[in-house]
Design a protein around this motif. Structure first.
Motif, PDB file in Angstrom:
ATOM      1  N   PHE A  26       0.833  -1.201   0.000  1.00  0.00           N
ATOM      2  CA  PHE A  26       0.000   0.000   0.000  1.00  0.00           C
ATOM      3  C   PHE A  26       0.866   1.248   0.000  1.00  0.00           C
ATOM      4  CE2 PHE A  26      -2.579   3.169   2.508  1.00  0.00           C
ATOM      5  CZ  PHE A  26      -3.410   3.509   1.454  1.00  0.00           C
ATOM      6  N   GLU A  27       0.589   2.116  -0.951  1.00  0.00           N
ATOM      7  CA  GLU A  27       1.255   3.412  -1.029  1.00  0.00           C
ATOM      8  C   GLU A  27       0.181   4.479  -0.983  1.00  0.00           C
ATOM      9  OE1 GLU A  27       4.092   3.789  -4.205  1.00  0.00           O
ATOM     10  OE2 GLU A  27       4.809   1.737  -3.908  1.00  0.00           O
ATOM     11  N   CYS A  28       0.147   5.185   0.115  1.00  0.00           N
ATOM     12  CA  CYS A  28      -0.870   6.211   0.317  1.00  0.00           C
ATOM     13  C   CYS A  28      -0.400   7.519  -0.304  1.00  0.00           C
ATOM     14  CB  CYS A  28      -1.121   6.405   1.812  1.00  0.00           C
ATOM     15  SG  CYS A  28      -2.531   7.459   2.156  1.00  0.00           S
ATOM     16  N   PRO A  29      -1.263   8.141  -1.122  1.00  0.00           N
ATOM     17  CA  PRO A  29      -0.880   9.440  -1.682  1.00  0.00           C
ATOM     18  C   PRO A  29      -0.730  10.480  -0.573  1.00  0.00           C
ATOM     19  CG  PRO A  29      -3.157   8.894  -2.263  1.00  0.00           C
ATOM     20  CD  PRO A  29      -2.590   7.715  -1.535  1.00  0.00           C
ATOM     21  N   SER A  30       0.151  11.442  -0.775  1.00  0.00           N
ATOM     22  CA  SER A  30       0.358  12.469   0.248  1.00  0.00           C
ATOM     23  C   SER A  30      -0.854  13.387   0.380  1.00  0.00           C
ATOM     24  CB  SER A  30       1.620  13.285  -0.051  1.00  0.00           C
ATOM     25  OG  SER A  30       1.544  13.832  -1.344  1.00  0.00           O
ATOM     26  N   ASN A  31      -1.583  13.560  -0.708  1.00  0.00           N
ATOM     27  CA  ASN A  31      -2.808  14.358  -0.676  1.00  0.00           C
ATOM     28  C   ASN A  31      -3.984  13.430  -0.971  1.00  0.00           C
ATOM     29  OD1 ASN A  31      -4.698  16.435  -0.713  1.00  0.00           O
ATOM     30  ND2 ASN A  31      -4.299  16.919  -2.863  1.00  0.00           N
ATOM     31  N   ILE A  32      -4.785  13.142   0.053  1.00  0.00           N
ATOM     32  CA  ILE A  32      -5.924  12.245  -0.110  1.00  0.00           C
ATOM     33  C   ILE A  32      -7.159  13.093  -0.415  1.00  0.00           C
ATOM     34  CG2 ILE A  32      -7.332  10.450   0.965  1.00  0.00           C
ATOM     35  CD1 ILE A  32      -4.933   9.877   2.825  1.00  0.00           C
ATOM     36  N   SER A  33      -7.496  13.149  -1.685  1.00  0.00           N
ATOM     37  CA  SER A  33      -8.626  13.974  -2.125  1.00  0.00           C
ATOM     38  C   SER A  33      -9.957  13.272  -1.869  1.00  0.00           C
ATOM     39  CB  SER A  33      -8.498  14.276  -3.620  1.00  0.00           C
ATOM     40  OG  SER A  33      -8.685  13.085  -4.370  1.00  0.00           O
ATOM     41  N   GLU A  34     -11.020  14.019  -1.993  1.00  0.00           N
ATOM     42  CA  GLU A  34     -12.366  13.461  -1.862  1.00  0.00           C
ATOM     43  C   GLU A  34     -12.601  12.386  -2.919  1.00  0.00           C
ATOM     44  OE1 GLU A  34     -16.919  15.119  -2.275  1.00  0.00           O
ATOM     45  OE2 GLU A  34     -15.433  16.428  -1.330  1.00  0.00           O
ATOM     46  N   GLN A  35     -12.073  12.601  -4.128  1.00  0.00           N
ATOM     47  CA  GLN A  35     -12.228  11.623  -5.213  1.00  0.00           C
ATOM     48  C   GLN A  35     -11.516  10.308  -4.869  1.00  0.00           C
ATOM     49  OE1 GLN A  35     -10.699  12.952  -8.996  1.00  0.00           O
ATOM     50  NE2 GLN A  35     -11.576  11.226 -10.098  1.00  0.00           N
ATOM     51  N   ILE A  36     -10.342  10.395  -4.275  1.00  0.00           N
ATOM     52  CA  ILE A  36      -9.609   9.187  -3.871  1.00  0.00           C
ATOM     53  C   ILE A  36     -10.390   8.442  -2.793  1.00  0.00           C
ATOM     54  CG2 ILE A  36      -7.536   8.355  -2.676  1.00  0.00           C
ATOM     55  CD1 ILE A  36      -5.976  10.565  -4.192  1.00  0.00           C
ATOM     56  N   ILE A  37     -10.904   9.182  -1.805  1.00  0.00           N
ATOM     57  CA  ILE A  37     -11.714   8.557  -0.747  1.00  0.00           C
ATOM     58  C   ILE A  37     -12.909   7.840  -1.371  1.00  0.00           C
ATOM     59  CG2 ILE A  37     -13.241   9.017   1.223  1.00  0.00           C
ATOM     60  CD1 ILE A  37     -10.408   9.335   2.099  1.00  0.00           C
ATOM     61  N   GLU A  38     -13.596   8.497  -2.299  1.00  0.00           N
ATOM     62  CA  GLU A  38     -14.761   7.884  -2.952  1.00  0.00           C
ATOM     63  C   GLU A  38     -14.379   6.608  -3.698  1.00  0.00           C
ATOM     64  OE1 GLU A  38     -16.574  10.955  -5.351  1.00  0.00           O
ATOM     65  OE2 GLU A  38     -17.238  12.070  -3.572  1.00  0.00           O
ATOM     66  N   SER A  39     -13.224   6.617  -4.351  1.00  0.00           N
ATOM     67  CA  SER A  39     -12.803   5.415  -5.089  1.00  0.00           C
ATOM     68  C   SER A  39     -12.479   4.284  -4.116  1.00  0.00           C
ATOM     69  CB  SER A  39     -11.624   5.717  -6.014  1.00  0.00           C
ATOM     70  OG  SER A  39     -10.438   5.932  -5.283  1.00  0.00           O
ATOM     71  N   TRP A  40     -11.858   4.598  -2.988  1.00  0.00           N
ATOM     72  CA  TRP A  40     -11.560   3.573  -1.988  1.00  0.00           C
ATOM     73  C   TRP A  40     -12.854   3.003  -1.392  1.00  0.00           C
ATOM     74  CZ3 TRP A  40      -7.302   6.760   0.956  1.00  0.00           C
ATOM     75  CH2 TRP A  40      -6.085   6.673   0.250  1.00  0.00           C
ATOM     76  N   ILE A  41     -13.804   3.881  -1.106  1.00  0.00           N
ATOM     77  CA  ILE A  41     -15.083   3.422  -0.551  1.00  0.00           C
ATOM     78  C   ILE A  41     -15.789   2.528  -1.560  1.00  0.00           C
ATOM     79  CG2 ILE A  41     -17.378   4.159   0.213  1.00  0.00           C
ATOM     80  CD1 ILE A  41     -15.989   6.621   1.493  1.00  0.00           C
ATOM     81  N   SER A  42     -15.699   2.871  -2.831  1.00  0.00           N
ATOM     82  CA  SER A  42     -16.320   2.046  -3.869  1.00  0.00           C
ATOM     83  C   SER A  42     -15.704   0.645  -3.892  1.00  0.00           C
ATOM     84  CB  SER A  42     -16.171   2.716  -5.239  1.00  0.00           C
ATOM     85  OG  SER A  42     -16.750   1.916  -6.238  1.00  0.00           O
ATOM     86  N   ILE A  43     -14.404   0.563  -3.729  1.00  0.00           N
ATOM     87  CA  ILE A  43     -13.740  -0.746  -3.658  1.00  0.00           C
ATOM     88  C   ILE A  43     -14.310  -1.548  -2.494  1.00  0.00           C
ATOM     89  CG2 ILE A  43     -11.547  -1.908  -3.111  1.00  0.00           C
ATOM     90  CD1 ILE A  43     -10.177   0.434  -4.705  1.00  0.00           C
ATOM     91  N   LEU A  44     -14.428  -0.911  -1.334  1.00  0.00           N
ATOM     92  CA  LEU A  44     -14.954  -1.593  -0.144  1.00  0.00           C
ATOM     93  C   LEU A  44     -16.415  -1.990  -0.329  1.00  0.00           C
ATOM     94  CD1 LEU A  44     -13.257   0.621   2.571  1.00  0.00           C
ATOM     95  CD2 LEU A  44     -12.688  -1.749   2.011  1.00  0.00           C
ATOM     96  N   GLU A  45     -17.160  -1.171  -1.035  1.00  0.00           N
ATOM     97  CA  GLU A  45     -18.579  -1.448  -1.256  1.00  0.00           C
ATOM     98  C   GLU A  45     -18.786  -2.669  -2.156  1.00  0.00           C
ATOM     99  OE1 GLU A  45     -22.569   1.130  -2.282  1.00  0.00           O
ATOM    100  OE2 GLU A  45     -20.646   1.854  -3.054  1.00  0.00           O
ATOM    101  N   HIS A  46     -17.968  -2.803  -3.182  1.00  0.00           N
ATOM    102  CA  HIS A  46     -18.156  -3.869  -4.164  1.00  0.00           C
ATOM    103  C   HIS A  46     -17.346  -5.134  -3.858  1.00  0.00           C
ATOM    104  CE1 HIS A  46     -20.620  -1.281  -6.585  1.00  0.00           C
ATOM    105  NE2 HIS A  46     -19.714  -0.334  -6.434  1.00  0.00           N
ATOM    106  N   PHE A  47     -16.407  -5.028  -2.947  1.00  0.00           N
ATOM    107  CA  PHE A  47     -15.533  -6.153  -2.648  1.00  0.00           C
ATOM    108  C   PHE A  47     -16.268  -7.424  -2.216  1.00  0.00           C
ATOM    109  CE2 PHE A  47     -12.981  -8.499   0.534  1.00  0.00           C
ATOM    110  CZ  PHE A  47     -12.061  -9.059  -0.342  1.00  0.00           C
ATOM    111  N   PRO A  48     -17.234  -7.365  -1.301  1.00  0.00           N
ATOM    112  CA  PRO A  48     -17.866  -8.626  -0.860  1.00  0.00           C
ATOM    113  C   PRO A  48     -18.456  -9.440  -2.008  1.00  0.00           C
ATOM    114  CG  PRO A  48     -18.435  -6.860   0.644  1.00  0.00           C
ATOM    115  CD  PRO A  48     -17.745  -6.221  -0.537  1.00  0.00           C
ATOM    116  N   ASN A  49     -19.130  -8.808  -2.938  1.00  0.00           N
ATOM    117  CA  ASN A  49     -19.704  -9.543  -4.072  1.00  0.00           C
ATOM    118  C   ASN A  49     -18.620 -10.046  -5.015  1.00  0.00           C
ATOM    119  OD1 ASN A  49     -22.375  -9.344  -3.229  1.00  0.00           O
ATOM    120  ND2 ASN A  49     -22.625  -7.351  -4.197  1.00  0.00           N
ATOM    121  N   ARG A  50     -17.586  -9.252  -5.238  1.00  0.00           N
ATOM    122  CA  ARG A  50     -16.480  -9.691  -6.089  1.00  0.00           C
ATOM    123  C   ARG A  50     -15.819 -10.934  -5.489  1.00  0.00           C
ATOM    124  NH1 ARG A  50     -12.208  -6.036  -6.012  1.00  0.00           N
ATOM    125  NH2 ARG A  50     -11.257  -7.205  -7.706  1.00  0.00           N
ATOM    126  N   LEU A  51     -15.576 -10.893  -4.188  1.00  0.00           N
ATOM    127  CA  LEU A  51     -14.933 -12.024  -3.518  1.00  0.00           C
ATOM    128  C   LEU A  51     -15.819 -13.257  -3.582  1.00  0.00           C
ATOM    129  CD1 LEU A  51     -12.615 -13.168  -1.798  1.00  0.00           C
ATOM    130  CD2 LEU A  51     -13.862 -12.347   0.229  1.00  0.00           C
TER     131      LEU A  51
END
Length: 181
Positions: free
Chosen positions: A16-41
């Motif tokens: 994991f490499e965290c960007p130095s500036n965590i924008s709202e768009q990055i947070i939204e993309s991470w949340i989307s990963i967490l939201e869809h992960f259970p079904n993908r798995l």
């Protein structure tokens, strides 16, 4: 097997490499990963036999079964860390020995359906909270007792999105190598 090959099996998507500036768009993309992960798995592992589930994804690694149960355990801890951080001032979280948990009887032998169901429910609750966090909430932090580092919630969202994709890749790569997909 070379150390480079083993490293690729351990970290198929890198660390994991965290960007130095965590924008709202990055947070939204991470949340989307967490939201869809259970079904993908679930879609990835639902048709696997017990023999396949009990196959290690790398030498000296965990079985697919252990990985699925580990995800449930790890994300359970993460969810608690979010809740503690939102309700306490810089709580010192409880660390745990994930390697020892992975060797417990339930993790080695239990049907994966129970963890898949738990991951679905847990992620639904987590995503509900994450989508409603303020900027102030995202900057709250907990303290990890092993490193004494303060970990911000915005970082932790990314870390668990990475963790989801990291273990998904472990399983997916094994299925591809064994021609099980």
């Amino acid at each position: 097997m070379t150390s480079a090959e083993l490293e690729k099996l351990k970290y198929p998507i890198g660390q994991f490499e965290c960007p130095s500036n965590i924008s709202e768009q990055i947070i939204e993309s991470w949340i989307s990963i967490l939201e869809h992960f259970p079904n993908r798995l679930e879609n990835l592992v639902k048709d696997l036999s017990d023999k396949q589930l009990d196959t290690v994804y790398r030498p000296d690694g965990w079985t697919i079964r252990q990985v699925v149960h580990h995800i449930a355990d790890s994300h359970h801890h993460s969810y608690s860390r979010f809740k503690w951080t939102l309700t306490e001032d810089k709580p010192v979280i409880k660390a745990y020995y994930e390697d020892r948990w992975a060797e417990l009887m339930d993790t080695r032998t239990a049907p994966i359906g129970m963890s898949l169901s738990y991951i679905k429910a847990l992620h639904e609750k987590l995503v509900y909270i994450l989508k409603r966090l303020s900027e102030e909430d995202l900057n709250k932090c907990f303290v990890h007792p092993e490193t004494n580092n303060e970990v911000k919630l915005n970082y932790n969202i990314g870390n668990y999105a990475w963790h989801s994709n990291h273990h998904y890749a472990h399983i997916e790569n094994l299925l591809k190598r064994n021609d099980w997909l």
